[in-house]
Design a protein around this motif. Structure first.
Motif, PDB file in Angstrom:
ATOM      1  N   ASP A 222       0.831  -1.211   0.000  1.00  0.00           N
ATOM      2  CA  ASP A 222       0.000   0.000   0.000  1.00  0.00           C
ATOM      3  C   ASP A 222       0.864   1.260   0.000  1.00  0.00           C
ATOM      4  O   ASP A 222       0.523   2.262  -0.652  1.00  0.00           O
ATOM      5  CB  ASP A 222      -0.925  -0.010   1.221  1.00  0.00           C
ATOM      6  CG  ASP A 222      -1.997  -1.073   1.117  1.00  0.00           C
ATOM      7  OD1 ASP A 222      -2.248  -1.551  -0.012  1.00  0.00           O
ATOM      8  OD2 ASP A 222      -2.583  -1.442   2.151  1.00  0.00           O
ATOM      9  N   LYS A 223       1.986   1.209   0.718  1.00  0.00           N
ATOM     10  CA  LYS A 223       2.885   2.373   0.726  1.00  0.00           C
ATOM     11  C   LYS A 223       3.471   2.612  -0.660  1.00  0.00           C
ATOM     12  O   LYS A 223       3.527   3.758  -1.135  1.00  0.00           O
ATOM     13  CB  LYS A 223       4.001   2.144   1.749  1.00  0.00           C
ATOM     14  CG  LYS A 223       4.987   3.291   1.841  1.00  0.00           C
ATOM     15  CD  LYS A 223       6.007   3.037   2.934  1.00  0.00           C
ATOM     16  CE  LYS A 223       6.894   1.858   2.581  1.00  0.00           C
ATOM     17  NZ  LYS A 223       7.981   1.662   3.589  1.00  0.00           N
ATOM     18  N   GLN A 224       3.885   1.531  -1.324  1.00  0.00           N
ATOM     19  CA  GLN A 224       4.437   1.666  -2.668  1.00  0.00           C
ATOM     20  C   GLN A 224       3.383   2.187  -3.641  1.00  0.00           C
ATOM     21  O   GLN A 224       3.663   3.041  -4.496  1.00  0.00           O
ATOM     22  CB  GLN A 224       4.967   0.304  -3.135  1.00  0.00           C
ATOM     23  CG  GLN A 224       5.643   0.325  -4.490  1.00  0.00           C
ATOM     24  CD  GLN A 224       6.913   1.161  -4.490  1.00  0.00           C
ATOM     25  OE1 GLN A 224       7.592   1.286  -3.463  1.00  0.00           O
ATOM     26  NE2 GLN A 224       7.235   1.764  -5.635  1.00  0.00           N
ATOM     27  N   ARG A 225       2.160   1.691  -3.488  1.00  0.00           N
ATOM     28  CA  ARG A 225       1.084   2.146  -4.372  1.00  0.00           C
ATOM     29  C   ARG A 225       0.774   3.623  -4.138  1.00  0.00           C
ATOM     30  O   ARG A 225       0.510   4.376  -5.079  1.00  0.00           O
ATOM     31  CB  ARG A 225      -0.160   1.292  -4.128  1.00  0.00           C
ATOM     32  CG  ARG A 225      -1.292   1.551  -5.107  1.00  0.00           C
ATOM     33  CD  ARG A 225      -2.454   0.617  -4.821  1.00  0.00           C
ATOM     34  NE  ARG A 225      -2.039  -0.779  -4.922  1.00  0.00           N
ATOM     35  CZ  ARG A 225      -2.823  -1.805  -4.607  1.00  0.00           C
ATOM     36  NH1 ARG A 225      -4.049  -1.579  -4.144  1.00  0.00           N
ATOM     37  NH2 ARG A 225      -2.382  -3.038  -4.735  1.00  0.00           N
ATOM     38  N   LEU A 226       0.817   4.053  -2.875  1.00  0.00           N
ATOM     39  CA  LEU A 226       0.567   5.463  -2.561  1.00  0.00           C
ATOM     40  C   LEU A 226       1.635   6.357  -3.182  1.00  0.00           C
ATOM     41  O   LEU A 226       1.327   7.405  -3.771  1.00  0.00           O
ATOM     42  CB  LEU A 226       0.530   5.651  -1.042  1.00  0.00           C
ATOM     43  CG  LEU A 226       0.360   7.082  -0.536  1.00  0.00           C
ATOM     44  CD1 LEU A 226      -1.016   7.627  -0.909  1.00  0.00           C
ATOM     45  CD2 LEU A 226       0.561   7.148   0.981  1.00  0.00           C
ATOM     46  N   MET A 227       2.891   5.930  -3.077  1.00  0.00           N
ATOM     47  CA  MET A 227       3.970   6.741  -3.655  1.00  0.00           C
ATOM     48  C   MET A 227       3.884   6.801  -5.172  1.00  0.00           C
ATOM     49  O   MET A 227       4.163   7.833  -5.786  1.00  0.00           O
ATOM     50  CB  MET A 227       5.328   6.175  -3.230  1.00  0.00           C
ATOM     51  CG  MET A 227       5.640   6.379  -1.757  1.00  0.00           C
ATOM     52  SD  MET A 227       7.269   5.740  -1.313  1.00  0.00           S
ATOM     53  CE  MET A 227       7.389   6.261   0.387  1.00  0.00           C
ATOM     54  N   GLU A 228       3.490   5.679  -5.774  1.00  0.00           N
ATOM     55  CA  GLU A 228       3.347   5.681  -7.231  1.00  0.00           C
ATOM     56  C   GLU A 228       2.161   6.533  -7.672  1.00  0.00           C
ATOM     57  O   GLU A 228       2.203   7.181  -8.722  1.00  0.00           O
ATOM     58  CB  GLU A 228       3.181   4.246  -7.725  1.00  0.00           C
ATOM     59  CG  GLU A 228       4.435   3.400  -7.572  1.00  0.00           C
ATOM     60  CD  GLU A 228       4.201   1.960  -7.970  1.00  0.00           C
ATOM     61  OE1 GLU A 228       3.030   1.632  -8.298  1.00  0.00           O
ATOM     62  OE2 GLU A 228       5.158   1.161  -7.948  1.00  0.00           O
ATOM     63  N   MET A 229       1.122   6.540  -6.857  1.00  0.00           N
ATOM     64  CA  MET A 229      -0.056   7.320  -7.213  1.00  0.00           C
ATOM     65  C   MET A 229       0.229   8.820  -7.132  1.00  0.00           C
ATOM     66  O   MET A 229      -0.267   9.608  -7.951  1.00  0.00           O
ATOM     67  CB  MET A 229      -1.216   6.932  -6.290  1.00  0.00           C
ATOM     68  CG  MET A 229      -2.555   7.551  -6.665  1.00  0.00           C
ATOM     69  SD  MET A 229      -3.875   6.994  -5.552  1.00  0.00           S
ATOM     70  CE  MET A 229      -3.849   5.229  -5.866  1.00  0.00           C
ATOM     71  N   TYR A 230       1.031   9.221  -6.145  1.00  0.00           N
ATOM     72  CA  TYR A 230       1.375  10.638  -5.973  1.00  0.00           C
ATOM     73  C   TYR A 230       2.887  10.810  -6.144  1.00  0.00           C
ATOM     74  O   TYR A 230       3.591  11.274  -5.246  1.00  0.00           O
ATOM     75  CB  TYR A 230       0.921  11.131  -4.593  1.00  0.00           C
ATOM     76  CG  TYR A 230      -0.563  11.007  -4.372  1.00  0.00           C
ATOM     77  CD1 TYR A 230      -1.439  11.959  -4.883  1.00  0.00           C
ATOM     78  CD2 TYR A 230      -1.085   9.923  -3.666  1.00  0.00           C
ATOM     79  CE1 TYR A 230      -2.807  11.841  -4.688  1.00  0.00           C
ATOM     80  CE2 TYR A 230      -2.447   9.803  -3.470  1.00  0.00           C
ATOM     81  CZ  TYR A 230      -3.303  10.759  -3.983  1.00  0.00           C
ATOM     82  OH  TYR A 230      -4.655  10.648  -3.787  1.00  0.00           O
ATOM     83  N   ASN A 231       3.377  10.418  -7.309  1.00  0.00           N
ATOM     84  CA  ASN A 231       4.823  10.465  -7.544  1.00  0.00           C
ATOM     85  C   ASN A 231       5.363  11.886  -7.587  1.00  0.00           C
ATOM     86  O   ASN A 231       6.532  12.131  -7.311  1.00  0.00           O
ATOM     87  CB  ASN A 231       5.169   9.739  -8.843  1.00  0.00           C
ATOM     88  CG  ASN A 231       4.381  10.308 -10.021  1.00  0.00           C
ATOM     89  OD1 ASN A 231       3.575  11.215  -9.845  1.00  0.00           O
ATOM     90  ND2 ASN A 231       4.628   9.775 -11.198  1.00  0.00           N
TER      91      ASN A 231
ATOM     92  N   PHE B  10       6.220  12.420  -3.866  1.00  0.00           N
ATOM     93  CA  PHE B  10       7.201  11.557  -3.212  1.00  0.00           C
ATOM     94  C   PHE B  10       8.480  11.349  -4.026  1.00  0.00           C
ATOM     95  O   PHE B  10       9.434  10.763  -3.520  1.00  0.00           O
ATOM     96  CB  PHE B  10       6.565  10.189  -2.907  1.00  0.00           C
ATOM     97  CG  PHE B  10       5.450  10.266  -1.904  1.00  0.00           C
ATOM     98  CD1 PHE B  10       5.729  10.447  -0.559  1.00  0.00           C
ATOM     99  CD2 PHE B  10       4.135  10.187  -2.307  1.00  0.00           C
ATOM    100  CE1 PHE B  10       4.706  10.523   0.358  1.00  0.00           C
ATOM    101  CE2 PHE B  10       3.106  10.254  -1.391  1.00  0.00           C
ATOM    102  CZ  PHE B  10       3.383  10.433  -0.048  1.00  0.00           C
ATOM    103  N   CYS B  11       8.533  11.800  -5.282  1.00  0.00           N
ATOM    104  CA  CYS B  11       9.772  11.673  -6.057  1.00  0.00           C
ATOM    105  C   CYS B  11      10.792  12.728  -5.597  1.00  0.00           C
ATOM    106  O   CYS B  11      10.421  13.864  -5.272  1.00  0.00           O
ATOM    107  CB  CYS B  11       9.491  11.866  -7.554  1.00  0.00           C
ATOM    108  SG  CYS B  11       8.721  10.424  -8.310  1.00  0.00           S
ATOM    109  N   PRO B  12      12.083  12.364  -5.554  1.00  0.00           N
ATOM    110  CA  PRO B  12      13.093  13.351  -5.127  1.00  0.00           C
ATOM    111  C   PRO B  12      13.176  14.501  -6.135  1.00  0.00           C
ATOM    112  O   PRO B  12      13.015  14.294  -7.341  1.00  0.00           O
ATOM    113  CB  PRO B  12      14.392  12.544  -5.099  1.00  0.00           C
ATOM    114  CG  PRO B  12      14.137  11.383  -5.998  1.00  0.00           C
ATOM    115  CD  PRO B  12      12.683  11.069  -5.895  1.00  0.00           C
ATOM    116  N   PRO B  13      13.410  15.705  -5.641  1.00  0.00           N
ATOM    117  CA  PRO B  13      13.498  16.859  -6.554  1.00  0.00           C
ATOM    118  C   PRO B  13      14.818  16.833  -7.340  1.00  0.00           C
ATOM    119  O   PRO B  13      15.697  16.005  -7.094  1.00  0.00           O
ATOM    120  CB  PRO B  13      13.430  18.051  -5.601  1.00  0.00           C
ATOM    121  CG  PRO B  13      13.976  17.542  -4.319  1.00  0.00           C
ATOM    122  CD  PRO B  13      13.591  16.090  -4.235  1.00  0.00           C
TER     123      PRO B  13
END
Length: 291
Positions: free
Chosen positions: A162-171, A174-177
């Motif tokens: 679920d954590k991985q899915r959340l990060m992928e959904m709001y990349n 959560f993606c590094p700048p």
């Protein structure tokens, strides 16, 4: 009809008794005449014939009166007897008709009257109850399907997924700048560290200090990590305690008092909910403080 029959029958019985009385009087009169003829003494022929004629005339007159009375009473008895028979027949026919009507009422008409007053009550009640049963059965089926879906979802719960899915959904969150780039100033295009003298010794000294500090931080981080892991395990033990089984609360008992007693003992045997929540809150605060 019954009173008429009783009246005519009483008249018939009365006429019959009067007729029997007349017959007795007739027999008595005939017997008396025979006795008188037997007891009569002989006399001269003329006087004897005169006496016999007078006596016979008297006897005949009495017998005729009795016969007329008998005939009259016989006719009266016959008439009353006929009336009594007709009244009895009417009474019996009325009784038969009445009994047949009563029998028909209780055996046939009463059931028909109840059916008329029923007005389809049982059919309506049957439809209503079947509608209720259909709704309840479909509700029960839907409830079971929902429970199966929830159970399947519970079995498939995975925090990491679920954590991985959340990060992928709001990349975009959560993606590094992007890396900070060196901004040259007034023609200075050198973007690498300069290790020439006299800054080389300073860089070496600073590197040694950083290595020493990193070693110290590494040891501290190891200790903090162990503490965090232990605290996290404690929190997980608290939040994953298997107290979800409430089947003991639904045990059947013949007495409501025993049900209350069973439920109370079941809950008293478990840790206090308030105390557990307090421990959980304290542990969580410590975990976030250490982290």
């Amino acid at each position: 009809v019954m009173k008429t029959y009783h009246m005519y029958n009483a008249d018939s019985i009365s006429a019959q008794s009067k007729l029997k009385e007349a017959e007795k009087q007739e027999e008595k009169q005939i017997g008396k005449s025979v006795k008188q003829e037997d007891k009569q003494t002989p006399r001269s022929p003329d006087s004897t014939s005169n006496v016999k004629f007078e006596e016979k005339h008297v006897r005949r007159s009495s017998v005729k009166k009795i016969e007329k009375m008998k005939e009259k009473r016989q006719a009266k008895y016959t008439e009353n007897r006929l009336k009594a028979i007709k009244a009895r027949n009417e009474y019996l026919l009325a009784l038969e008709a009445t009994n047949a009507s009563v029998f028909k009422y209780y055996i046939h008409d009463l059931s028909d009257l109840i059916d008329c007053c029923d007005l389809g009550y049982h059919a309506s009640l049957n439809r209503a109850l079947r509608t209720f049963l259909s709704a309840e059965l479909n509700l029960e089926q839907s409830k079971h399907e929902g429970l199966d879906a929830i159970e399947n979802a519970v079995e498939n719960l995975d925090a990491n997924s679920d954590k991985q899915r959340l990060m992928e959904m709001y990349n975009n969150v959560f993606c590094p700048p992007m890396k900070f780039e060196f901004q040259p100033h007034m023609g200075d295009m050198e973007s690498q560290l300069c290790a020439q003298q006299p800054v080389q010794s300073e860089l070496v000294q600073r590197c040694q200090q950083l290595q020493s500090r990193l070693s110290t931080l590494k040891i501290e981080n190891e200790e903090v990590k162990k503490t965090m892991e232990a605290t996290l395990q404690t929190i997980q033990d608290i939040v994953t305690i298997e107290d979800f089984d409430v089947s003991d609360c639904f045990q059947y008992s013949n007495s409501m008092e025993s049900v209350k007693s069973t439920v109370s003992e079941t809950f008293m045997s478990k840790p206090s909910i308030a105390k557990r929540r307090a421990n959980q809150q304290e542990t969580e605060q410590f975990y976030f403080t250490v982290r």
